[in-house]
Design a protein around this motif. Structure first.
Motif, PDB file in Angstrom:
ATOM      1  N   LEU A  50       0.854  -1.055  -0.046  1.00  0.00           N
ATOM      2  CA  LEU A  50      -0.006   0.128   0.136  1.00  0.00           C
ATOM      3  C   LEU A  50       0.911   1.375  -0.112  1.00  0.00           C
ATOM      4  CD1 LEU A  50      -3.154   1.174   0.542  1.00  0.00           C
ATOM      5  CD2 LEU A  50      -2.150   1.406   2.949  1.00  0.00           C
ATOM      6  N   ARG A  80      -6.287   1.353  -0.320  1.00  0.00           N
ATOM      7  CA  ARG A  80      -6.538   1.920   0.975  1.00  0.00           C
ATOM      8  C   ARG A  80      -7.838   1.875   1.802  1.00  0.00           C
ATOM      9  NH1 ARG A  80      -3.200   5.987   4.397  1.00  0.00           N
ATOM     10  NH2 ARG A  80      -4.851   6.680   5.710  1.00  0.00           N
ATOM     11  N   TRP A  87      -7.515  -1.060   4.201  1.00  0.00           N
ATOM     12  CA  TRP A  87      -6.821  -0.711   5.433  1.00  0.00           C
ATOM     13  C   TRP A  87      -7.730   0.520   6.068  1.00  0.00           C
ATOM     14  CZ3 TRP A  87      -1.951  -2.129   7.018  1.00  0.00           C
ATOM     15  CH2 TRP A  87      -1.068  -3.064   6.038  1.00  0.00           C
ATOM     16  N   GLY A 111       4.220  -1.046  11.841  1.00  0.00           N
ATOM     17  CA  GLY A 111       3.516  -1.289  12.975  1.00  0.00           C
ATOM     18  C   GLY A 111       4.330  -1.416  14.150  1.00  0.00           C
ATOM     19  N   THR A 136       8.094   2.058  14.313  1.00  0.00           N
ATOM     20  CA  THR A 136       7.639   3.736  14.736  1.00  0.00           C
ATOM     21  C   THR A 136       7.180   3.604  16.106  1.00  0.00           C
ATOM     22  OG1 THR A 136       5.539   2.795  13.908  1.00  0.00           O
ATOM     23  CG2 THR A 136       6.945   3.933  12.460  1.00  0.00           C
ATOM     24  N   THR A 137       6.371   3.112  16.748  1.00  0.00           N
ATOM     25  CA  THR A 137       5.877   3.043  18.148  1.00  0.00           C
ATOM     26  C   THR A 137       7.362   2.843  19.083  1.00  0.00           C
ATOM     27  OG1 THR A 137       4.831   0.972  17.782  1.00  0.00           O
ATOM     28  CG2 THR A 137       3.331   2.582  17.879  1.00  0.00           C
ATOM     29  N   THR A 181       9.389   5.827  19.111  1.00  0.00           N
ATOM     30  CA  THR A 181       8.949   6.974  19.465  1.00  0.00           C
ATOM     31  C   THR A 181       8.353   7.059  21.194  1.00  0.00           C
ATOM     32  OG1 THR A 181       7.519   7.412  17.662  1.00  0.00           O
ATOM     33  CG2 THR A 181       6.731   8.606  19.610  1.00  0.00           C
ATOM     34  N   VAL A 227       9.831   8.866  11.337  1.00  0.00           N
ATOM     35  CA  VAL A 227      10.237   8.823   9.914  1.00  0.00           C
ATOM     36  C   VAL A 227      10.932  10.065   9.577  1.00  0.00           C
ATOM     37  CG1 VAL A 227       9.529   8.629   7.527  1.00  0.00           C
ATOM     38  CG2 VAL A 227       8.418   7.316   9.287  1.00  0.00           C
ATOM     39  N   SER A 243       2.854  12.012   8.644  1.00  0.00           N
ATOM     40  CA  SER A 243       2.650  12.521   7.088  1.00  0.00           C
ATOM     41  C   SER A 243       1.413  13.304   7.019  1.00  0.00           C
ATOM     42  CB  SER A 243       2.836  11.268   6.113  1.00  0.00           C
ATOM     43  OG  SER A 243       2.741  11.975   4.784  1.00  0.00           O
ATOM     44  N   ASN A 295      -1.439   9.475   4.273  1.00  0.00           N
ATOM     45  CA  ASN A 295      -0.834   9.492   5.624  1.00  0.00           C
ATOM     46  C   ASN A 295      -1.090   8.286   6.239  1.00  0.00           C
ATOM     47  OD1 ASN A 295      -3.329   9.178   6.172  1.00  0.00           O
ATOM     48  ND2 ASN A 295      -3.722  10.575   7.263  1.00  0.00           N
ATOM     49  N   VAL A 331      -2.253   5.089   8.135  1.00  0.00           N
ATOM     50  CA  VAL A 331      -3.397   4.546   8.566  1.00  0.00           C
ATOM     51  C   VAL A 331      -3.540   3.976   9.885  1.00  0.00           C
ATOM     52  CG1 VAL A 331      -2.895   2.112   7.607  1.00  0.00           C
ATOM     53  CG2 VAL A 331      -5.038   3.334   7.441  1.00  0.00           C
ATOM     54  N   ALA A 387      -1.655   3.617  16.999  1.00  0.00           N
ATOM     55  CA  ALA A 387      -0.539   3.850  17.443  1.00  0.00           C
ATOM     56  C   ALA A 387      -0.417   4.930  18.598  1.00  0.00           C
ATOM     57  CB  ALA A 387       0.652   4.485  16.316  1.00  0.00           C
ATOM     58  N   GLU A 438      -1.920   2.898  21.578  1.00  0.00           N
ATOM     59  CA  GLU A 438      -0.786   2.011  22.111  1.00  0.00           C
ATOM     60  C   GLU A 438       0.049   2.821  23.047  1.00  0.00           C
ATOM     61  OE1 GLU A 438       1.941  -0.332  19.961  1.00  0.00           O
ATOM     62  OE2 GLU A 438       0.495  -0.493  18.393  1.00  0.00           O
ATOM     63  N   MET A 439       0.424   4.054  22.589  1.00  0.00           N
ATOM     64  CA  MET A 439       1.364   5.009  23.221  1.00  0.00           C
ATOM     65  C   MET A 439       0.931   5.301  24.618  1.00  0.00           C
ATOM     66  SD  MET A 439       3.868   6.214  20.140  1.00  0.00           S
ATOM     67  CE  MET A 439       2.566   7.396  19.255  1.00  0.00           C
TER      68      MET A 439
HETATM   69  C1  HEM Z   1       4.586   6.367  16.043  1.00  0.00           C
HETATM   70  C2  HEM Z   1       3.915   5.732  15.396  1.00  0.00           C
HETATM   71  C3  HEM Z   1       3.908   5.776  13.726  1.00  0.00           C
HETATM   72  C4  HEM Z   1       4.533   6.709  13.177  1.00  0.00           C
HETATM   73  C5  HEM Z   1       5.307   8.081  13.522  1.00  0.00           C
HETATM   74  C6  HEM Z   1       3.963   6.458  11.461  1.00  0.00           C
HETATM   75  C7  HEM Z   1       4.276   7.258  10.686  1.00  0.00           C
HETATM   76  C8  HEM Z   1       4.202   6.911   9.268  1.00  0.00           C
HETATM   77  C9  HEM Z   1       4.275   7.696   8.078  1.00  0.00           C
HETATM   78  C10 HEM Z   1       5.203   9.170   8.214  1.00  0.00           C
HETATM   79  C11 HEM Z   1       3.723   7.380   7.116  1.00  0.00           C
HETATM   80  C12 HEM Z   1       3.847   7.793   5.490  1.00  0.00           C
HETATM   81  C13 HEM Z   1       4.860   6.946   4.897  1.00  0.00           C
HETATM   82  C14 HEM Z   1       5.079   7.376   3.443  1.00  0.00           C
HETATM   83  O1  HEM Z   1       4.147   8.288   2.890  1.00  0.00           O
HETATM   84  O2  HEM Z   1       5.760   6.799   2.842  1.00  0.00           O
HETATM   85  C15 HEM Z   1       3.089   6.220   7.391  1.00  0.00           C
HETATM   86  C16 HEM Z   1       2.330   5.339   6.514  1.00  0.00           C
HETATM   87  C17 HEM Z   1       1.829   4.039   6.907  1.00  0.00           C
HETATM   88  N1  HEM Z   1       1.748   3.635   8.301  1.00  0.00           N
HETATM   89 FE1  HEM Z   1       2.264   4.493  10.042  1.00  0.00          FE
HETATM   90  N2  HEM Z   1       3.458   5.397  11.641  1.00  0.00           N
HETATM   91  C18 HEM Z   1       3.172   4.967  12.959  1.00  0.00           C
HETATM   92  C19 HEM Z   1       2.584   3.830  13.340  1.00  0.00           C
HETATM   93  C20 HEM Z   1       1.814   2.958  12.522  1.00  0.00           C
HETATM   94  C21 HEM Z   1       1.137   1.730  13.100  1.00  0.00           C
HETATM   95  C22 HEM Z   1       1.009   1.114  14.575  1.00  0.00           C
HETATM   96  C23 HEM Z   1       0.695   1.167  11.997  1.00  0.00           C
HETATM   97  C24 HEM Z   1       0.239  -0.055  11.709  1.00  0.00           C
HETATM   98  C25 HEM Z   1      -0.175  -0.977  12.625  1.00  0.00           C
HETATM   99  C26 HEM Z   1       1.131   1.875  10.863  1.00  0.00           C
HETATM  100  C27 HEM Z   1       0.771   1.529   9.639  1.00  0.00           C
HETATM  101  C28 HEM Z   1       0.945   2.366   8.336  1.00  0.00           C
HETATM  102  C29 HEM Z   1       0.718   2.319   6.935  1.00  0.00           C
HETATM  103  C30 HEM Z   1      -0.051   0.934   6.607  1.00  0.00           C
HETATM  104  C31 HEM Z   1       1.137   3.133   6.150  1.00  0.00           C
HETATM  105  C32 HEM Z   1       1.245   3.303   4.604  1.00  0.00           C
HETATM  106  C33 HEM Z   1      -0.161   4.129   4.556  1.00  0.00           C
HETATM  107  C34 HEM Z   1      -0.637   4.480   3.100  1.00  0.00           C
HETATM  108  O3  HEM Z   1       0.336   4.501   2.158  1.00  0.00           O
HETATM  109  O4  HEM Z   1      -1.777   4.935   2.514  1.00  0.00           O
HETATM  110  N3  HEM Z   1       2.155   3.202  11.285  1.00  0.00           N
HETATM  111  N4  HEM Z   1       3.226   6.038   8.808  1.00  0.00           N
END
Ligand code: HEM
Length: 545
Positions: free
Chosen positions: A176, A189, A192, A347, A350-351, A354, A411, A481, A486, A488, A493, A496-497
């Motif tokens: 995705l 999406r 998701w 998943g 990232t957490t 942070t 990120v 993002s 952005n 999903v 997150a 959880e935090m």
């Molecule tokens: C502190 C926690 C988190 C931060 C800072 C974070 C940050 C981000 C960022 C910056 C993106 C954009 C990536 C891009 O455009 O290339 C992203 C996308 C994504 N994140 Fe997170 N994330 C966090 C936690 C999570 C968790 C817990 C999950 C799932 C269990 C998750 C699932 C995803 C998914 C599936 C995408 C892709 C969304 C898309 O392209 O439509 N993230 N995340």
């Protein structure tokens, strides 16, 4: 033809012509064909010269003639590329290091010499050149302006995902996140979004509570020791939650109390991205070699096995893959496997990062720790454990998490985009030409005093009614993002935090054990997501139960 091969002017002309043809467009995914294709052509020309030119009596003589032509050709091509990129390129007006204008290998060298913390190097460029826009590659800009965020990441942005996203496509397909096809992303999406809807989150809540309880239990056992590696325990927690919510299976890391090989594999498979990820064609080349692709392929196989196991069951409580797996299909499509890798990396790491940074901040600022504890103590005071719903509405707790996300984004280097062919014009009138690779450096943006006065100060109050004047431009806060791509998993997150942090504070006083958490500062590594360094703390239980 034989005469042409002897003509240095013809070879030089061909060099210029090649530059003209390949200048612009996206050739990154064909570069791996250059070496074998070029060698084949070289051999064919030697053979031709030997057979067709009556003046040539030996293969060595033919080889020398073709070798000279090739050298002239390559030297002209390289000179033309260098001069063009340095002085005539459409991005020439943007300041930046001279070597970055010529080649992206410059970035690799800076990654290595910058302890794999490129985001700090980029922040340094913006300071050095005193500008929001720095040229960081031949056709690449870093744009650190909050005003530009809607144009580059916003829902109406005309920019598309950059070539970085397809670096590993031929190995793992597109997830995705890595699909660059807007329509494909939109379709995928939807599933998701259902997996992370308010209803789904309510179903995941008990699992988060369960794993947090186990985390606390384990930490209570280990609190007897003078030092607890809290970063590892948070990592185990993050992985177990992700496994449970994603695939209805725990990885049992909290139970075992030791790092599963899965964590190591995630980091190994990402490690190359921290260096070669900046040159997508180099990633492509590397991943076409058995040595270069080994770690990613091993990880992909493990990810696939996790998915195969998951597909065999119908969980009593839905998990994320309940929404993503197509039960009518027997096989697991490549793209779903890529989604599985996405789930594991996005998943957990990232957490993990942070929360680890938040503990670091709270150990650095003991007054902030005491204040936050005071506030969280007032949430459901009769309970020894705070559930997700107990901590859902605590602005100061959210403020503390936001500060960790702001100062230490998971990120940190931002997300690559490419401008549309027509280019874009920023609100201040600056024109960014078409097909330019742009990054918005999240680390730099979130430490910009124009948006966050006293930017280096850890101040949860700036996100509450207490000191809102310390957030001047909220648009610059983009740890998850923004726009259609952005995160999903953002709400999950946060849930959880909140639960982990509120319960940690309720259970323990936290302090650094040994040094001041230097490994977190010095050893955290930017591999798109941040692989956070280790953090050791002394945990003092608050009640003896
Ligand atoms: C502190 C926690 C988190 C931060 C800072 C974070 C940050 C981000 C960022 C910056 C993106 C954009 C990536 C891009 O455009 O290339 C992203 C996308 C994504 N994140 Fe997170 N994330 C966090 C936690 C999570 C968790 C817990 C999950 C799932 C269990 C998750 C699932 C995803 C998914 C599936 C995408 C892709 C969304 C898309 O392209 O439509 N993230 N995340």
């Amino acid at each position: 033809m034989a005469d042409l091969l002897r003509s240095k002017i013809a070879a030089a002309g061909l060099g210029l012509f090649t530059h003209f043809i390949f200048n612009g467009g996206e050739w990154d995914h064909y570069v791996h064909l250059v070496v074998p294709g070029g060698s084949l052509l070289f051999g064919a020309l030697v053979a031709f010269e030997h057979v067709a030119d009556p003046r040539v009596f030996s293969l060595i003589q033919a080889f020398r003639i073709v070798e000279t032509a090739t050298a002239v050709y390559l030297a002209t091509l390289a000179t033309s590329v260098i001069i063009y990129r340095a002085y005539f390129h459409r991005l020439r007006k943007f300041p930046g290091p001279f070597t970055a204008r010529i080649t992206k290998f410059d970035t690799i060298s800076r990654v290595i010499h910058g302890d794999y913390q490129l985001y700090k190097v980029i922040e340094g460029f913006h300071k050095k050149y005193k500008t929001d826009i720095v040229r960081t590659g031949p056709r690449e800009l870093s744009i650190a302006s909050a005003d530009a965020i809607p144009l580059i990441y916003g829902p109406m942005s005309k920019c598309r995902k950059g070539v970085w996203y397809s670096g590993a496509y031929h190995v793992e397909g597109a997830s995705l996140q890595t699909t660059r096809d807007h329509q494909d992303h939109r379709e995928r999406r939807k599933a998701w979004d259902r997996a992370f809807s308010a209803k789904s989150l309510r179903e995941y809540e008990p699992r988060i509570n369960r794993h947090t309880r186990l985390l606390l239990e384990k930490l209570k056992e280990h609190a007897k020791k003078p030092s607890v590696r809290i970063s590892s325990w948070i990592g185990f927690f993050a992985f177990d939650v992700m496994g449970d919510i994603g695939y209805n299976r725990g990885f049992g890391m909290l139970e075992k109390g030791e790092e599963d090989e899965m964590i190591e594999m995630v980091h190994k498979s990402m490690a190359n991205m921290s260096t070669f990820g900046h040159i997508p064609w180099a990633v492509g080349m590397m991943l076409r070699t058995s040595v270069g692709a080994k770690d990613l392929l091993t990880f992909m196989k493990v990810v696939q096995d996790v998915l195969i196991e998951r597909k065999k069951i119908t969980p009593a409580e839905p998990d994320v893959f309940s929404y993503l797996i197509d039960e009518t299909k027997e096989d697991i499509p490549k793209n779903l496997n890529a989604d599985s890798r996405l789930m594991i990396v996005a998943g957990s790491d990232t957490t993990h990062a942070t929360l680890t940074w938040l503990v670091w901040e709270l150990c650095t600022h003991k007054d902030a720790q005491a204040k936050l504890r005071n506030i969280t103590d007032k949430l459901a005071p009769d309970q020894s454990f705070l559930n997700a719903e107990d901590v859902a509405n605590c602005p100061h707790l959210d403020g503390a998490i936001n500060e960790s996300l702001r100062l230490h984004p998971a990120v940190p280097s931002g997300l690559q985009r490419e401008t549309p062919t027509s280019g874009i014009t920023l609100p201040d009138g600056t024109y960014i030409p078409g097909e330019t690779t742009v990054w918005m450096p999240i680390h730099t943006l979130q430490r910009d005093e124009r948006s966050f006065p006293e930017p280096l100060k850890f101040m949860p109050e700036r996100w509450t009614d207490e000191a809102p004047e310390y957030v001047k431009d909220k648009r610059a806060f983009i740890p998850f993002s923004a726009g259609v791509y952005n995160c999903v998993g953002q709400k999950l997150a946060m849930m959880e935090m909140r639960v982990v942090m509120a319960n940690l504070l309720r259970s323990f006083e936290m302090d650094f054990a040994g040094d001041m958490g230097e490994a977190v500062v010095e050893k955290s590594r930017d591999a798109f997501t941040l692989s956070v360094g280790t953090l050791d703390v002394k945990l003092t239980p608050r009640c003896k139960d």
